[in-house]
Scaffold this motif. Structure first.
Motif, PDB file in Angstrom:
ATOM      1  N   THR A 188       0.910  -1.235  -0.085  1.00 20.79           N
ATOM      2  CA  THR A 188       0.058  -0.140  -0.073  1.00 20.79           C
ATOM      3  C   THR A 188       0.953   1.290   0.028  1.00 20.79           C
ATOM      4  O   THR A 188       0.237   2.455  -0.222  1.00 20.79           O
ATOM      5  CB  THR A 188      -0.924  -0.022   1.270  1.00 20.79           C
ATOM      6  OG1 THR A 188       0.003   0.116   2.356  1.00 20.79           O
ATOM      7  CG2 THR A 188      -1.872  -0.988   1.213  1.00 20.79           C
ATOM      8  N   GLY A 189       2.073   1.181   0.240  1.00 23.29           N
ATOM      9  CA  GLY A 189       2.736   2.167   0.106  1.00 23.29           C
ATOM     10  C   GLY A 189       2.976   2.733   1.944  1.00 23.29           C
ATOM     11  O   GLY A 189       3.926   3.590   2.147  1.00 23.29           O
ATOM     12  N   VAL A 190       2.323   2.215   2.687  1.00 19.72           N
ATOM     13  CA  VAL A 190       2.261   2.713   4.018  1.00 19.72           C
ATOM     14  C   VAL A 190       3.402   1.291   4.802  1.00 19.72           C
ATOM     15  O   VAL A 190       2.631   0.229   4.501  1.00 19.72           O
ATOM     16  CB  VAL A 190       0.765   2.715   4.659  1.00 19.72           C
ATOM     17  CG1 VAL A 190       1.307   3.133   6.179  1.00 19.72           C
ATOM     18  CG2 VAL A 190       0.256   3.822   4.058  1.00 19.72           C
ATOM     19  N   PRO A 191       4.206   1.674   5.334  1.00 20.89           N
ATOM     20  CA  PRO A 191       4.799   0.632   5.914  1.00 20.89           C
ATOM     21  C   PRO A 191       4.055  -0.168   7.104  1.00 20.89           C
ATOM     22  O   PRO A 191       3.547   0.436   7.829  1.00 20.89           O
ATOM     23  CB  PRO A 191       5.966   1.233   6.878  1.00 20.89           C
ATOM     24  CG  PRO A 191       6.324   2.708   6.218  1.00 20.89           C
ATOM     25  CD  PRO A 191       4.970   3.001   5.551  1.00 20.89           C
ATOM     26  N   GLY A 192       4.238  -1.516   6.691  1.00 22.42           N
ATOM     27  CA  GLY A 192       3.475  -2.410   7.807  1.00 22.42           C
ATOM     28  C   GLY A 192       1.934  -2.589   7.224  1.00 22.42           C
ATOM     29  O   GLY A 192       1.462  -3.380   7.805  1.00 22.42           O
ATOM     30  N   TYR A 193       1.435  -1.992   6.026  1.00 21.33           N
ATOM     31  CA  TYR A 193       0.391  -2.247   5.906  1.00 21.33           C
ATOM     32  C   TYR A 193       0.190  -2.766   4.310  1.00 21.33           C
ATOM     33  O   TYR A 193       1.090  -2.325   3.267  1.00 21.33           O
ATOM     34  CB  TYR A 193      -0.484  -0.934   5.857  1.00 21.33           C
ATOM     35  CG  TYR A 193      -1.018  -0.521   7.258  1.00 21.33           C
ATOM     36  CD1 TYR A 193      -0.304   0.066   8.219  1.00 21.33           C
ATOM     37  CD2 TYR A 193      -2.545  -0.748   7.842  1.00 21.33           C
ATOM     38  CE1 TYR A 193      -0.661   0.242   9.311  1.00 21.33           C
ATOM     39  CE2 TYR A 193      -2.679  -0.599   8.976  1.00 21.33           C
ATOM     40  CZ  TYR A 193      -2.121   0.017   9.849  1.00 21.33           C
ATOM     41  OH  TYR A 193      -2.337  -0.063  11.078  1.00 21.33           O
ATOM     42  N   VAL A 194      -0.793  -3.478   4.084  1.00 20.70           N
ATOM     43  CA  VAL A 194      -0.756  -4.221   2.816  1.00 20.70           C
ATOM     44  C   VAL A 194      -2.375  -4.390   2.391  1.00 20.70           C
ATOM     45  O   VAL A 194      -3.239  -4.159   3.101  1.00 20.70           O
ATOM     46  CB  VAL A 194      -0.272  -5.841   2.456  1.00 20.70           C
ATOM     47  CG1 VAL A 194       1.191  -5.796   3.011  1.00 20.70           C
ATOM     48  CG2 VAL A 194      -0.753  -6.706   3.850  1.00 20.70           C
ATOM     49  N   HIS A 195      -2.602  -4.602   1.029  1.00 25.15           N
ATOM     50  CA  HIS A 195      -3.884  -4.895   0.535  1.00 25.15           C
ATOM     51  C   HIS A 195      -3.810  -6.461   0.200  1.00 25.15           C
ATOM     52  O   HIS A 195      -3.291  -6.858  -0.629  1.00 25.15           O
ATOM     53  CB  HIS A 195      -4.016  -4.147  -0.570  1.00 25.15           C
ATOM     54  CG  HIS A 195      -5.533  -4.476  -1.432  1.00 25.15           C
ATOM     55  ND1 HIS A 195      -5.708  -4.456  -2.675  1.00 25.15           N
ATOM     56  CD2 HIS A 195      -6.614  -4.957  -0.796  1.00 25.15           C
ATOM     57  CE1 HIS A 195      -6.989  -4.778  -3.007  1.00 25.15           C
ATOM     58  NE2 HIS A 195      -7.324  -5.200  -1.856  1.00 25.15           N
ATOM     59  N   GLN A 196      -4.725  -7.145   0.887  1.00 25.51           N
ATOM     60  CA  GLN A 196      -4.673  -8.537   0.610  1.00 25.51           C
ATOM     61  C   GLN A 196      -6.134  -9.191   0.406  1.00 25.51           C
ATOM     62  O   GLN A 196      -7.239  -8.612   0.877  1.00 25.51           O
ATOM     63  CB  GLN A 196      -4.295  -9.396   2.135  1.00 25.51           C
ATOM     64  CG  GLN A 196      -2.818  -9.326   2.354  1.00 25.51           C
ATOM     65  CD  GLN A 196      -2.748 -10.237   3.614  1.00 25.51           C
ATOM     66  OE1 GLN A 196      -3.400 -10.318   4.593  1.00 25.51           O
ATOM     67  NE2 GLN A 196      -1.414 -10.881   3.584  1.00 25.51           N
ATOM     68  N   ARG A 197      -6.141 -10.007  -0.751  1.00 28.26           N
ATOM     69  CA  ARG A 197      -7.465 -10.747  -0.966  1.00 28.26           C
ATOM     70  C   ARG A 197      -6.969 -12.131  -0.628  1.00 28.26           C
ATOM     71  O   ARG A 197      -6.141 -12.634  -1.149  1.00 28.26           O
ATOM     72  CB  ARG A 197      -7.597 -10.683  -2.426  1.00 28.26           C
ATOM     73  CG  ARG A 197      -8.098  -9.277  -2.931  1.00 28.26           C
ATOM     74  CD  ARG A 197      -8.553  -8.951  -4.277  1.00 28.26           C
ATOM     75  NE  ARG A 197      -9.307 -10.036  -4.567  1.00 28.26           N
ATOM     76  CZ  ARG A 197     -10.562 -10.081  -4.834  1.00 28.26           C
ATOM     77  NH1 ARG A 197     -11.185  -8.691  -4.696  1.00 28.26           N
ATOM     78  NH2 ARG A 197     -11.460 -11.053  -5.297  1.00 28.26           N
ATOM     79  N   TYR A 198      -8.056 -12.654   0.283  1.00 26.41           N
ATOM     80  CA  TYR A 198      -7.847 -14.074   0.631  1.00 26.41           C
ATOM     81  C   TYR A 198      -9.432 -14.654   0.857  1.00 26.41           C
ATOM     82  O   TYR A 198     -10.523 -13.951   0.863  1.00 26.41           O
ATOM     83  CB  TYR A 198      -7.147 -14.152   2.110  1.00 26.41           C
ATOM     84  CG  TYR A 198      -7.602 -13.466   3.133  1.00 26.41           C
ATOM     85  CD1 TYR A 198      -8.480 -14.343   4.097  1.00 26.41           C
ATOM     86  CD2 TYR A 198      -7.410 -12.451   3.522  1.00 26.41           C
ATOM     87  CE1 TYR A 198      -9.119 -13.704   5.322  1.00 26.41           C
ATOM     88  CE2 TYR A 198      -7.872 -11.591   4.809  1.00 26.41           C
ATOM     89  CZ  TYR A 198      -8.847 -12.245   5.379  1.00 26.41           C
ATOM     90  OH  TYR A 198      -9.295 -11.779   6.730  1.00 26.41           O
ATOM     91  N   ALA A 199      -9.355 -15.880   0.633  1.00 26.15           N
ATOM     92  CA  ALA A 199     -10.652 -16.712   0.895  1.00 26.15           C
ATOM     93  C   ALA A 199     -10.276 -17.442   2.239  1.00 26.15           C
ATOM     94  O   ALA A 199      -9.357 -18.053   2.536  1.00 26.15           O
ATOM     95  CB  ALA A 199     -10.749 -17.670  -0.273  1.00 26.15           C
ATOM     96  N   PHE A 200     -11.571 -17.644   2.812  1.00 28.42           N
ATOM     97  CA  PHE A 200     -11.866 -18.327   4.181  1.00 28.42           C
ATOM     98  C   PHE A 200     -12.433 -19.451   3.858  1.00 28.42           C
ATOM     99  O   PHE A 200     -13.717 -19.392   3.388  1.00 28.42           O
ATOM    100  CB  PHE A 200     -12.048 -17.432   5.515  1.00 28.42           C
ATOM    101  CG  PHE A 200     -12.497 -18.297   6.552  1.00 28.42           C
ATOM    102  CD1 PHE A 200     -11.518 -18.810   7.117  1.00 28.42           C
ATOM    103  CD2 PHE A 200     -13.974 -18.495   6.882  1.00 28.42           C
ATOM    104  CE1 PHE A 200     -11.474 -19.559   8.353  1.00 28.42           C
ATOM    105  CE2 PHE A 200     -13.806 -19.344   8.126  1.00 28.42           C
ATOM    106  CZ  PHE A 200     -12.694 -19.847   8.875  1.00 28.42           C
ATOM    107  N   VAL A 201     -11.955 -20.721   3.787  1.00 20.40           N
ATOM    108  CA  VAL A 201     -12.719 -21.925   3.389  1.00 20.40           C
ATOM    109  C   VAL A 201     -13.241 -22.465   4.601  1.00 20.40           C
ATOM    110  O   VAL A 201     -12.527 -22.969   5.674  1.00 20.40           O
ATOM    111  CB  VAL A 201     -11.932 -23.097   2.707  1.00 20.40           C
ATOM    112  CG1 VAL A 201     -12.375 -24.371   2.355  1.00 20.40           C
ATOM    113  CG2 VAL A 201     -10.950 -22.177   1.458  1.00 20.40           C
ATOM    114  N   SER A 202     -14.747 -22.638   4.522  1.00 19.24           N
ATOM    115  CA  SER A 202     -15.521 -23.410   5.600  1.00 19.24           C
ATOM    116  C   SER A 202     -16.619 -24.031   5.341  1.00 19.24           C
ATOM    117  O   SER A 202     -17.117 -23.230   4.479  1.00 19.24           O
ATOM    118  CB  SER A 202     -15.530 -22.305   7.069  1.00 19.24           C
ATOM    119  OG  SER A 202     -16.234 -22.729   7.857  1.00 19.24           O
ATOM    120  N   HIS A 203     -17.011 -24.643   6.037  1.00 23.14           N
ATOM    121  CA  HIS A 203     -18.430 -25.278   5.766  1.00 23.14           C
ATOM    122  C   HIS A 203     -19.353 -24.538   6.150  1.00 23.14           C
ATOM    123  O   HIS A 203     -20.569 -24.780   5.797  1.00 23.14           O
ATOM    124  CB  HIS A 203     -18.558 -26.785   6.417  1.00 23.14           C
ATOM    125  CG  HIS A 203     -17.498 -27.936   5.962  1.00 23.14           C
ATOM    126  ND1 HIS A 203     -17.351 -28.320   4.516  1.00 23.14           N
ATOM    127  CD2 HIS A 203     -16.332 -28.459   6.311  1.00 23.14           C
ATOM    128  CE1 HIS A 203     -16.580 -29.175   4.168  1.00 23.14           C
ATOM    129  NE2 HIS A 203     -15.986 -29.260   5.519  1.00 23.14           N
TER     130      HIS A 203
END
Length: 104
Positions: free
Chosen positions: A47-62
């Motif tokens: 993101t340009g800010v130290p320690g911060y990111v833009h993440q896309r993730y999936a949480f897999v759960s029934h």
């Protein structure tokens, strides 16, 4: 009691934009080979800010209506082994299941 309700409302308002479901990449998630209640990282950008990111993730759960939930997240990188994050995502999936069962 009113303070607790207002605190919950403020927290939900802050966290809601970070936990949106986007099904545009759902075809890329193969849940057959993923254990229940796990995270699958789809992408990560700086993101340009130290320690911060833009993440896309999936949480897999029934517990999720589709078997998984895609999350678009901004902040410190997630810890996939964080028990509190797993509980929070399971609860979000359960809430979505109840909403879809009620027709909302």
């Amino acid at each position: 009691m009113i303070r607790k309700i207002s605190l919950i409302g403020v927290l939900m308002a802050i966290l809601s934009p970070a936990y949106g479901q986007d099904l545009s990449r759902s075809e890329d998630i193969n849940t057959a080979n993923v254990a229940n209640n796990t995270f699958v990282l789809i992408g990560e950008e700086d993101t340009g800010v130290p320690g911060y990111v833009h993440q896309r993730y999936a949480f897999v759960s029934h517990a999720c209506p589709a078997g998984f939930q895609i999350i678009d997240y901004y902040g410190a990188p997630i810890d996939r082994n964080d028990a509190s994050l797993q509980i929070r995502e399971r609860n979000m999936c359960s809430d979505l299941s109840f909403d879809s069962a009620e027709g909302d």
